[in-house]
Scaffold this motif. Structure first.
Motif, PDB file in Angstrom:
ATOM      1  N   GLN A 480       0.702  -1.021  -0.241  1.00  0.00           N
ATOM      2  CA  GLN A 480       0.025   0.079  -0.156  1.00  0.00           C
ATOM      3  C   GLN A 480       1.056   1.448   0.128  1.00  0.00           C
ATOM      4  O   GLN A 480       0.835   2.715  -0.941  1.00  0.00           O
ATOM      5  CB  GLN A 480      -1.039  -0.024   0.832  1.00  0.00           C
ATOM      6  CG  GLN A 480      -1.608   1.518   1.396  1.00  0.00           C
ATOM      7  CD  GLN A 480      -2.649   0.801   2.573  1.00  0.00           C
ATOM      8  OE1 GLN A 480      -3.629   0.279   2.619  1.00  0.00           O
ATOM      9  NE2 GLN A 480      -2.625   1.847   3.957  1.00  0.00           N
ATOM     10  N   ARG A 481       2.507   1.317   1.221  1.00  0.00           N
ATOM     11  CA  ARG A 481       2.837   3.021   0.171  1.00  0.00           C
ATOM     12  C   ARG A 481       3.381   2.542  -0.812  1.00  0.00           C
ATOM     13  O   ARG A 481       4.105   3.475  -1.459  1.00  0.00           O
ATOM     14  CB  ARG A 481       4.064   1.981   1.600  1.00  0.00           C
ATOM     15  CG  ARG A 481       5.111   3.060   2.105  1.00  0.00           C
ATOM     16  CD  ARG A 481       5.856   2.562   3.104  1.00  0.00           C
ATOM     17  NE  ARG A 481       7.063   1.991   2.277  1.00  0.00           N
ATOM     18  CZ  ARG A 481       8.405   1.034   2.492  1.00  0.00           C
ATOM     19  NH1 ARG A 481       8.430   1.519   3.956  1.00  0.00           N
ATOM     20  NH2 ARG A 481       8.364  -0.558   1.731  1.00  0.00           N
ATOM     21  N   ASP A 482       4.377   1.234  -1.511  1.00  0.00           N
ATOM     22  CA  ASP A 482       4.283   1.235  -2.686  1.00  0.00           C
ATOM     23  C   ASP A 482       3.932   1.934  -3.322  1.00  0.00           C
ATOM     24  O   ASP A 482       4.313   2.613  -4.502  1.00  0.00           O
ATOM     25  CB  ASP A 482       4.829  -0.224  -3.132  1.00  0.00           C
ATOM     26  CG  ASP A 482       6.162  -0.148  -2.143  1.00  0.00           C
ATOM     27  OD1 ASP A 482       6.977   0.431  -1.067  1.00  0.00           O
ATOM     28  OD2 ASP A 482       6.509  -1.779  -2.544  1.00  0.00           O
ATOM     29  N   GLN A 483       2.354   1.667  -2.888  1.00  0.00           N
ATOM     30  CA  GLN A 483       1.344   1.868  -4.583  1.00  0.00           C
ATOM     31  C   GLN A 483       1.624   3.851  -4.377  1.00  0.00           C
ATOM     32  O   GLN A 483       2.045   4.177  -5.939  1.00  0.00           O
ATOM     33  CB  GLN A 483       0.006   1.875  -4.352  1.00  0.00           C
ATOM     34  CG  GLN A 483      -0.673   2.431  -5.206  1.00  0.00           C
ATOM     35  CD  GLN A 483      -2.641   1.948  -5.338  1.00  0.00           C
ATOM     36  OE1 GLN A 483      -2.604   1.485  -4.090  1.00  0.00           O
ATOM     37  NE2 GLN A 483      -2.813   2.630  -6.225  1.00  0.00           N
ATOM     38  N   ARG A 484       1.707   4.148  -3.292  1.00  0.00           N
ATOM     39  CA  ARG A 484       2.267   5.888  -3.155  1.00  0.00           C
ATOM     40  C   ARG A 484       3.549   6.398  -3.699  1.00  0.00           C
ATOM     41  O   ARG A 484       3.176   6.867  -4.863  1.00  0.00           O
ATOM     42  CB  ARG A 484       1.525   6.982  -1.590  1.00  0.00           C
ATOM     43  CG  ARG A 484       0.516   5.683  -1.165  1.00  0.00           C
ATOM     44  CD  ARG A 484       0.311   7.212   0.020  1.00  0.00           C
ATOM     45  NE  ARG A 484       1.203   7.187   0.990  1.00  0.00           N
ATOM     46  CZ  ARG A 484       1.280   6.064   1.814  1.00  0.00           C
ATOM     47  NH1 ARG A 484       0.782   4.724   2.304  1.00  0.00           N
ATOM     48  NH2 ARG A 484       2.367   5.959   2.185  1.00  0.00           N
ATOM     49  N   TRP A 485       4.250   5.679  -3.674  1.00  0.00           N
ATOM     50  CA  TRP A 485       5.838   5.996  -3.532  1.00  0.00           C
ATOM     51  C   TRP A 485       5.563   5.618  -5.490  1.00  0.00           C
ATOM     52  O   TRP A 485       6.285   6.508  -6.184  1.00  0.00           O
ATOM     53  CB  TRP A 485       7.343   4.851  -3.381  1.00  0.00           C
ATOM     54  CG  TRP A 485       6.923   5.562  -1.648  1.00  0.00           C
ATOM     55  CD1 TRP A 485       6.466   6.531  -1.296  1.00  0.00           C
ATOM     56  CD2 TRP A 485       7.993   4.722  -0.616  1.00  0.00           C
ATOM     57  NE1 TRP A 485       6.082   6.355   0.423  1.00  0.00           N
ATOM     58  CE2 TRP A 485       7.663   5.393   0.900  1.00  0.00           C
ATOM     59  CE3 TRP A 485       8.813   3.326  -0.622  1.00  0.00           C
ATOM     60  CZ2 TRP A 485       7.995   4.841   1.873  1.00  0.00           C
ATOM     61  CZ3 TRP A 485       9.160   3.692   0.293  1.00  0.00           C
ATOM     62  CH2 TRP A 485       9.199   4.036   1.691  1.00  0.00           C
ATOM     63  N   CYS A 486       4.848   5.062  -6.282  1.00  0.00           N
ATOM     64  CA  CYS A 486       4.889   4.468  -7.511  1.00  0.00           C
ATOM     65  C   CYS A 486       4.999   5.777  -8.334  1.00  0.00           C
ATOM     66  O   CYS A 486       5.700   6.314  -9.362  1.00  0.00           O
ATOM     67  CB  CYS A 486       4.232   2.822  -8.171  1.00  0.00           C
ATOM     68  SG  CYS A 486       4.499   3.182  -9.768  1.00  0.00           S
ATOM     69  N   HIS A 487       3.188   5.811  -7.657  1.00  0.00           N
ATOM     70  CA  HIS A 487       2.709   7.496  -8.665  1.00  0.00           C
ATOM     71  C   HIS A 487       4.081   8.561  -8.665  1.00  0.00           C
ATOM     72  O   HIS A 487       3.801   9.033  -9.766  1.00  0.00           O
ATOM     73  CB  HIS A 487       1.283   7.588  -7.496  1.00  0.00           C
ATOM     74  CG  HIS A 487       0.870   8.531  -8.907  1.00  0.00           C
ATOM     75  ND1 HIS A 487      -0.121   8.543  -8.421  1.00  0.00           N
ATOM     76  CD2 HIS A 487       0.359   8.997  -9.897  1.00  0.00           C
ATOM     77  CE1 HIS A 487      -1.318   9.266  -9.250  1.00  0.00           C
ATOM     78  NE2 HIS A 487      -0.677   9.612 -10.495  1.00  0.00           N
TER      79      HIS A 487
END
Length: 833
Positions: A480-487
């Motif tokens: 879930q954290r990675d999704q923000r970082w990815c964007h």
């Protein structure tokens, strides 16, 4: 609100009884109980508490001071310097120092080569003013030696990666049946080249980090200068510790802050530091819990002059906007700010050293410490914690070796020079429409790039101990954290051609996006490999692939060469882990459980990494395409309380991967069962994704491994005092509970009084404002505590007038609005340490 009528003797008696239960003095409690037996109306109660100063428009506001005095007795709620009356005569508890406002505004971006060309024409015609950095002046300093060395090192790195990747691609061409002559094979080789270059850059980074840590000598380390640990800090070199939070675990946040504060107090360094909790929380119960925790912390450590709390009413730009808001209000009062995350803990020695380094290096704009993960209980988090502690130093030292003073910023546990940050690092939204425009999400990389563009250096103090953080407890929280970082990293690519950016930070933007773009590239590479297998299985061989070809090309596989290339790639991936373990074994592995347990831990962690890599690949692929298609990531704080993954949640999130793995296996078995040997680590991990996700999240397995001294780190074996204090305070806080809720702040006599005093919205009187307040109070009464919208609850909590009016109505008309009083936990709503 003059239309309120008093009624209900039972309500008045109950009110006094509840107030008596929270009274600190027994004689006062007995007096209130006697009055409860004879009281006639709720208005009479308020008149008595207000001691003749009752305000007919806001009846409960004038009793706030008396209610607080009853609850806290001879020990005041707060010092008189922060607990006073506002100009309207209402009790006010100041949570912030006086504002010293400065302007701060971002400059619009010019992204893309074409836009820069247009702006260049406008510059020549004098239609726009030129952009200038701090260093574009007649007093330009000489280029420091570290910059020359850094440039040479990075050219060497580039040559090493290109040469190694070229050899790998050439070798791969000899493995393929048609030696890369077909379109499918050439496409596959392109993807392989990009992925191998990515792996190669990581390998050389870790290798040079190993060299730095093995020799222990680094003349270019920002921490290598001969600055004594007791070097004095000037009185004007004030540092603000900023902790931006958003609906966080309140116990954990304030436990870490308390431990950090006490570390500074024990070292006698409080004169140089202040702490600001900058809240963006939108959940009303969390907001009340934060206020309660702040007040309790300040009372316990006598920190009203050093610990401050602010909650924004207008939440824009998320964390970076929260920092901008603080800078505009208080940046003029501080030379440095040190940004903390919600789970950050730092020792006084580390904080003081960072300030000393900034003082000794006036050209340094930002120094990033190297946070160490600690405090994990879940098996998954302990695996990641072990990997971070054992392998992480190699990569951090390696990054410093290649980047030197043009380095990363990770958004927390870093000290920043306030003046240049305000001048040059404010972030404008990215222009245009679509998913890659708007507010910048991964602000830290961009702020470091802007600081360097302004002429200030950015360093990693990789060899400075005393900086700590926590990790997500399970795979799903991490993703879930990675999704923000990815964007956020995908958005940053648009800044690649912004004028003035240093090449290193342009490369940082590329590596940031490659951290996630490598996942779909890897996935496509695997699909292309499967497609090549299908083509070779169902199509006739082509011996003449080029026009006018005289001699046939014989398709041929070289499996042993493939084994060699596969082994080489694995070596690049796993050699840094082996080197890390060897380095620790040479220097002493007792705090890691001994050499044998260290080795076993490395093997188990590597196996889990192999099982989790394909799962992350598919999730990151989904995140990349989701961001490009405009699917917004949820901005939710991770679970920091050690949450476990249920079988239902795991099935919901991983079922698609499991089905894909099974179908992939069946297809390869149909095409050529021999190829399954190569794909089995990938497809097998996908099939096992559900049980691996669930099992790795278990706390009992993590604790059991710790008892067996597996995945042990020095911060577990012999934790620093600041960590022990954090864990202790967090445990005490969980046993004590969070205190009053939002409903308690409306209903409970003492909790309401304290909440009214802490309400920060102080407005001048106006008919329009009063009408708006009455409308919100009516909505609250009509909806009840369950259906009243959360944004309006927060608005009530911010405004002491609305809060006291609502308090008065729910008691004076208790027979008409019983849901509010019945919902309150009146027995435990006092805020006491």
């Amino acid at each position: 609100m003059t239309d309120i009528s008093a009624s209900g003797e039972n309500a008045a008696a109950l009110y006094l009884q509840r107030l008596a239960q929270q009274a600190k003095d027994s004689a006062e409690a007995e007096r209130l109980r006697r009055e409860a037996a004879s009281v006639e109306s709720f208005d009479q109660v308020q008149d008595a508490l207000a001691e003749g100063q009752r305000n007919s428009a806001d009846p409960a506001s004038t009793s706030v001071l008396k209610r607080i005095e009853i609850a806290y007795g001879s020990t005041p709620l707060a010092p008189s310097s922060v607990f006073r009356k506002d100009p309207a005569g209402r009790a006010q508890l100041l949570t912030l120092p006086p504002i010293n406002r400065l302007p701060m505004g971002p400059k619009p971006w010019t992204t893309g080569l074409f836009a820069r060309m247009v702006k260049g024409v406008q510059l020549r015609r004098g239609k726009v003013s030129p952009w200038r950095s701090k260093r574009e002046s007649s007093e330009r300093p000489a280029r420091p030696r570290w910059r020359i060395v850094g440039s040479i090192r990075r050219w060497i790195l580039l040559l090493l990666v290109i040469a190694q990747s070229a050899l790998a691609v050439t070798y791969m061409a000899t493995i393929l049946p048609n030696h890369g002559s077909t379109v499918l094979e050439m496409t596959n080789m392109v993807f392989f080249a990009v992925l191998f270059a990515w792996v190669s850059s990581g390998f050389w980074t870790a290798l040079m980090g190993f060299y730095q840590l093995l020799t222990g000598r680094d003349r270019y380390s920002i921490n290598a200068k001969s600055i004594p640990d007791d070097a004095p800090i000037a009185a004007e070199a004030k540092t603000a510790l900023l902790m931006p939070i958003f609906n966080e675990d309140v116990n954990r946040v304030f436990a870490g802050l308390k431990a950090t504060y006490l570390s500074l107090k024990d070292a006698g360094q409080l004169d140089h530091f202040d702490i600001y909790i900058c809240s963006d929380s939108a959940d009303p119960d969390t907001c009340v819990a934060e206020q309660t925790a702040w007040l309790r912390l300040c009372r316990e450590v006598d920190g009203f002059d050093n610990i401050f709390y602010r909650r924004r009413r207008r939440r824009v730009k998320r964390k970076s906007g929260n920092l901008d808001d603080w800078l505009r209000r208080y940046g003029a009062d501080y030379r440095y700010m040190l940004v903390l995350d919600a789970d950050s803990v730092m020792t006084s020695a580390c904080l003081t050293r960072l300030v000393q380094l900034m003082e000794a290096n006036p050209n340094a704009g930002l120094i990033q410490s190297a946070p160490v993960a600690a405090g994990a209980t879940n098996l998954y988090a302990r695996l990641q914690q072990f990997a971070s502690k054992v392998y992480g130093p190699l990569f951090t030292a390696g990054l410093h070796f290649w980047q030197l003073g043009e380095s990363h910023y990770w958004g927390h546990n870093a000290i920043i020079r306030v003046d240049p940050f305000m001048r040059y690092c404010s972030l404008a939204p990215l222009p245009g429409k679509g998913s890659l425009s708007g507010e910048i999400l991964s602000h830290d990389f961009v702020e470091a790039a802007l600081m360097r563009r302004a002429g200030y250096s950015v360093w990693i103090a990789y060899d400075l101990p005393g900086s700590y953080e926590e990790l997500p407890p399970n795979l799903l929280e991490e993703l879930q954290r990675d999704q923000r970082w990815c964007h956020g990293n995908l958005m940053n690519v648009r800044l690649l051609f912004v004028k003035g950016m240093h090449p290193v930070h342009r490369a940082v933007f590329v590596t940031g996006v490659m951290s996630y773009l490598s996942a779909p590239l890897w996935f496509i590479f695997l699909l292309l490999s499967t497609a090549m297998l299908a083509v070779s299985s169902f199509s006739a061989p082509q011996y003449f692939t080029q026009p006018m070809q005289l001699f046939p090309s014989w398709p041929e596989w070289h499996p042993w060469r493939a084994v060699g290339l596969f082994s080489t790639t694995l070596t690049l991936l796993f050699l840094p882990k082996i080197l890390s373990v060897l380095l620790i074994a040479c220097k002493g592995a007792e705090q890691y459980g001994g050499r044998l347990r260290l080795f076993v831990s490395m093997v188990i962690e590597s196996l889990f990494s192999m099982l989790l890599a394909p799962v992350r690949m598919l999730f990151h692929t989904k995140f990349v395409f989701g961001a490009l298609l405009g699917i917004k990531a949820k901005w939710k704080s991770p679970d920091r309380a050690g949450g476990e993954t249920s079988w239902g949640d795991a099935a919901k999130r991983h079922m698609g991967q499991t089905i894909l793995g099974i179908v992939w296996i069946l297809v390869v078995l149909w095409l050529d069962p021999r190829f399954l040997m190569w794909l089995s680590p990938i497809v097998g991990a996908l099939v096992l994704s559900i049980p691996v996700s669930v099992i790795s999240s278990r706390v009992n397995l993590g604790i059991g491994a710790r008892k067996r001294r597996l995945f042990l780190t020095p911060d577990e074996a012999h934790p620093a005092r600041v960590l022990r204090r954090t864990w202790k305070f967090n445990h005490i806080g969980r046993e004590r509970g969070l205190g009053p809720s939002f409903v308690d702040s409306v209903v409970a006599p003492v909790a309401n009084a304290v909440a009214c005093a802490m309400g920060f919205a102080r407005h001048r009187e106006s008919e329009l404002l009063d009408a708006r307040r009455q409308e919100i109070v009516r909505q609250a009464l009509a909806a009840g505590p369950e259906r009243f919208p959360a944004p309006l609850k927060v608005a009530v909590l911010d405004d002491p007038v609305m809060l006291s009016r609502l308090h008065y109505v729910v008691w004076s008309r208790r027979d008409k609005y019983p849901s509010w009083v019945n919902a309150a936990d009146l027995e435990s709503a006092a805020i006491k340490p």
